[in-house]
Each structure stands twice: as structure tokens, then as C-alpha cells.
Design a protein around this motif. Sequence first.
Motif, PDB file in Angstrom:
ATOM      1  N   LEU A  44      -0.740  48.311  24.150  1.00  0.00           N
ATOM      2  CA  LEU A  44      -1.205  48.135  23.518  1.00  0.00           C
ATOM      3  C   LEU A  44      -2.301  49.286  24.251  1.00  0.00           C
ATOM      4  CD1 LEU A  44      -3.037  47.877  20.023  1.00  0.00           C
ATOM      5  CD2 LEU A  44      -3.762  46.092  21.097  1.00  0.00           C
ATOM      6  N   GLY A  45      -2.415  50.400  23.801  1.00  0.00           N
ATOM      7  CA  GLY A  45      -3.917  51.204  24.944  1.00  0.00           C
ATOM      8  C   GLY A  45      -3.271  50.946  26.037  1.00  0.00           C
ATOM      9  N   ASP A  46      -4.452  51.351  26.976  1.00  0.00           N
ATOM     10  CA  ASP A  46      -3.674  51.296  28.325  1.00  0.00           C
ATOM     11  C   ASP A  46      -3.840  50.008  28.992  1.00  0.00           C
ATOM     12  OD1 ASP A  46      -3.019  53.748  28.459  1.00  0.00           O
ATOM     13  OD2 ASP A  46      -5.277  54.730  28.600  1.00  0.00           O
ATOM     14  N   ASP A  47      -4.927  49.478  28.384  1.00  0.00           N
ATOM     15  CA  ASP A  47      -4.901  47.600  29.582  1.00  0.00           C
ATOM     16  C   ASP A  47      -4.552  46.539  28.423  1.00  0.00           C
ATOM     17  OD1 ASP A  47      -6.786  49.536  31.618  1.00  0.00           O
ATOM     18  OD2 ASP A  47      -8.253  49.703  29.814  1.00  0.00           O
ATOM     19  N   LEU A  48      -3.945  46.720  27.286  1.00  0.00           N
ATOM     20  CA  LEU A  48      -2.986  45.513  27.159  1.00  0.00           C
ATOM     21  C   LEU A  48      -2.018  45.534  26.213  1.00  0.00           C
ATOM     22  CD1 LEU A  48      -6.334  45.458  23.985  1.00  0.00           C
ATOM     23  CD2 LEU A  48      -5.976  44.320  26.255  1.00  0.00           C
ATOM     24  N   ALA A  49      -1.544  44.395  26.106  1.00  0.00           N
ATOM     25  CA  ALA A  49      -0.423  44.370  25.832  1.00  0.00           C
ATOM     26  C   ALA A  49       0.081  43.030  24.167  1.00  0.00           C
ATOM     27  CB  ALA A  49       0.864  43.815  26.508  1.00  0.00           C
ATOM     28  N   VAL A  50       0.815  43.287  23.513  1.00  0.00           N
ATOM     29  CA  VAL A  50       0.820  42.248  22.271  1.00  0.00           C
ATOM     30  C   VAL A  50       2.022  41.412  23.238  1.00  0.00           C
ATOM     31  CG1 VAL A  50       0.955  41.895  19.651  1.00  0.00           C
ATOM     32  CG2 VAL A  50      -0.628  43.808  21.100  1.00  0.00           C
ATOM     33  N   ARG A  51       2.398  40.029  22.486  1.00  0.00           N
ATOM     34  CA  ARG A  51       3.628  39.734  22.690  1.00  0.00           C
ATOM     35  C   ARG A  51       3.710  38.908  21.522  1.00  0.00           C
ATOM     36  NH1 ARG A  51       3.589  36.199  26.459  1.00  0.00           N
ATOM     37  NH2 ARG A  51       5.567  36.025  27.077  1.00  0.00           N
ATOM     38  N   LEU A  52       4.796  38.977  20.931  1.00  0.00           N
ATOM     39  CA  LEU A  52       5.508  38.307  19.791  1.00  0.00           C
ATOM     40  C   LEU A  52       6.893  37.486  20.146  1.00  0.00           C
ATOM     41  CD1 LEU A  52       4.348  41.399  19.410  1.00  0.00           C
ATOM     42  CD2 LEU A  52       4.236  39.574  16.437  1.00  0.00           C
ATOM     43  N   ARG A 101      -4.408  40.746  28.579  1.00  0.00           N
ATOM     44  CA  ARG A 101      -3.970  41.820  29.550  1.00  0.00           C
ATOM     45  C   ARG A 101      -3.182  42.958  29.841  1.00  0.00           C
ATOM     46  NH1 ARG A 101      -9.343  43.648  30.414  1.00  0.00           N
ATOM     47  NH2 ARG A 101     -10.255  41.473  30.826  1.00  0.00           N
ATOM     48  N   TRP A 102      -3.049  44.246  30.425  1.00  0.00           N
ATOM     49  CA  TRP A 102      -1.417  44.582  30.817  1.00  0.00           C
ATOM     50  C   TRP A 102      -2.117  44.747  32.376  1.00  0.00           C
ATOM     51  CZ3 TRP A 102       3.202  46.079  29.427  1.00  0.00           C
ATOM     52  CH2 TRP A 102       3.555  47.108  30.194  1.00  0.00           C
ATOM     53  N   LEU A 103      -0.591  44.244  32.601  1.00  0.00           N
ATOM     54  CA  LEU A 103      -0.440  43.950  34.419  1.00  0.00           C
ATOM     55  C   LEU A 103       0.290  45.465  34.788  1.00  0.00           C
ATOM     56  CD1 LEU A 103      -0.470  40.318  34.461  1.00  0.00           C
ATOM     57  CD2 LEU A 103      -2.577  41.542  35.207  1.00  0.00           C
TER      58      LEU A 103
END
Length: 293
Positions: A44-52, A101-103
Motif C-alpha cells: 500500500l503506497g511505498d511504506d505500508l502493507a495490508v495483510r488479510l 509498516r512495509w519492511l
Amino acid sequence: MHEDETRIGASLVRRLLAEQFPRWARLPLRRVRSAGTVNALYRLGDDLAVRLPRIADGADDAVKEHTWLPRLAPALPFAVPEILGLGTPAAHYPWHWSVVRWLDGDPPAPGALTCAQQLAADLGAFVTALRGTTLPGGPASYRGTPLAAVDAETRSAIDDLRGAIDTGAATAAWEEALATPAWTGPPRWLHADLMPMNLLIREGRLAAVLDFGTLGTGDPACDFIPAWNLLPASARPAFRDAAGADDAGWARGRGWALSMALVQLPYYRDTNPVIAANAEHVIREVLAEQRAV
């Protein structure tokens, strides 16, 4: 991968974000290809992620991570997921989910490690730090139990693999692990799923540990599984030393690595080639080590 898997697509993720986290709803969204078996992942964008979660077995993972990771993270020497938003069940999606937060980093691959000795030391430092955490009240981990708890499942998997592996050697290795003295200490914190796809490396070094859905307390031996699912034999002593494993704990850890691989191989053979290949790798490594003793 699973018969009871929930259908998840970008439109569902967009809808959930718009309803629950509108500040992030307009960011670029793209599916992340992953060998993970429980969660779907979107950047999600450059800095985030969504986990489902895809399946009911992962329904409580986001809540567990949201509850415990902020309290455990300060004691750990490497990055872990930072949950920025805990999504709630909706009419069109049944479980909790998360925005994290994206790692940055790449999952390591057995046989392609550039700094195996250093990675072994890093993994040992992580396992030791997590095991030494004294945070009270943690949930019991299902892999923190005695190996006997998965005996029936493991033997059934061995039967399913007749003709594909040396089932006699696998049975002998499994029975030797079962005979190992059980853990008699107090419950310790453990990750319980240190598969290569749940690790990130940068420049050969461990950068982050992911997916704490199996986090809990119990016998910490299952956190020794990277010795067989990732590290070459030459780096195992460095990992064992850094992780502080005694003979019995090391043997139980090898038993967990073998059991997990035996169960994974027939289940994922046709649906997840990465998991299946790693399972075959683990079985080869454990049986080779068994023959060498």
C-alpha cells in the motif's frame, strides 16, 4: 491452497480501507506475490502493507500481533511488523486484518546464502532474545507442546509420502525425536514458524522477522528449525551456539523441522511449489544428518 480459502482481491482491500482507514484508501495498491500460506499481502503506497487472513485458522493472528508485538519488539534485536491499523470484520470479510509498516528485504533461500555464518549468528540472537523475554501472560503456542502432540499427523503424512521419500528412514528419525527428553522448564516465548519466507535479509544479514501468527509460549525448541530449513550444515554449529540449544532441545527442534516438512509436502505439493521444495529440502537435510551420526 486451501479448500476453505476466502476469496480476496484488490477490490475487497480497497473497500475495507475506504470503510475503516479512509486516510490510506487512495494510495497505490498492488498484490505481493508470496509463498505465505495463511495471509494475502498487498503493498500500500511505498511504506505500508495490508495483510488479510485467507482461512479461519489465521483469524486471530492480527489481534495477537496487535496485542503482543508492541510489547515484545523493544526486547528484540531485529525489526518485526509494526501494526499501524487493526481492521475489524465486516459484512463482506469475516476476520480481523491489519495495515502494517512495509519492511525492506528479501526472503533468504537455502543454498544461496552469501553470509551463512553471520546469518546463523543473527538468527540465534533473535531466538535467544525472544526466549529470554519475561513478558507475562502470553498465549500457549501449539508448537510449544511436546512432539507427541503431532505424532498421529506426522505418521499419517509419512504414509502419504510412500514412494516419494525414504519412509523407513523418516519414521526412524521421527521416532528418535519422540524419544528425546521433554522440556521441563517454564514456558518461554517462541515465534514457532521461522520458515525462510518469514525472514527478510539485506546484504546477507537478518533484517526482519515476519508473521507472528503462531507466536506464543511453551517449549522453545521449535525455533531451532532454521538449522534445517535454511542454514547449511556448516553454519548449524554457529546457530546452535548463538541460540543456546542443549542436546535435547536441538533434537526436539530437528523433530519439529522434520514433522513440519513431512506434513507440508503432501499438502502443498500441487499448490505451493516454494513450500513443497523447502519441505523436500528439510527432509533431505534431516535424513542426511541422521545417517551421518
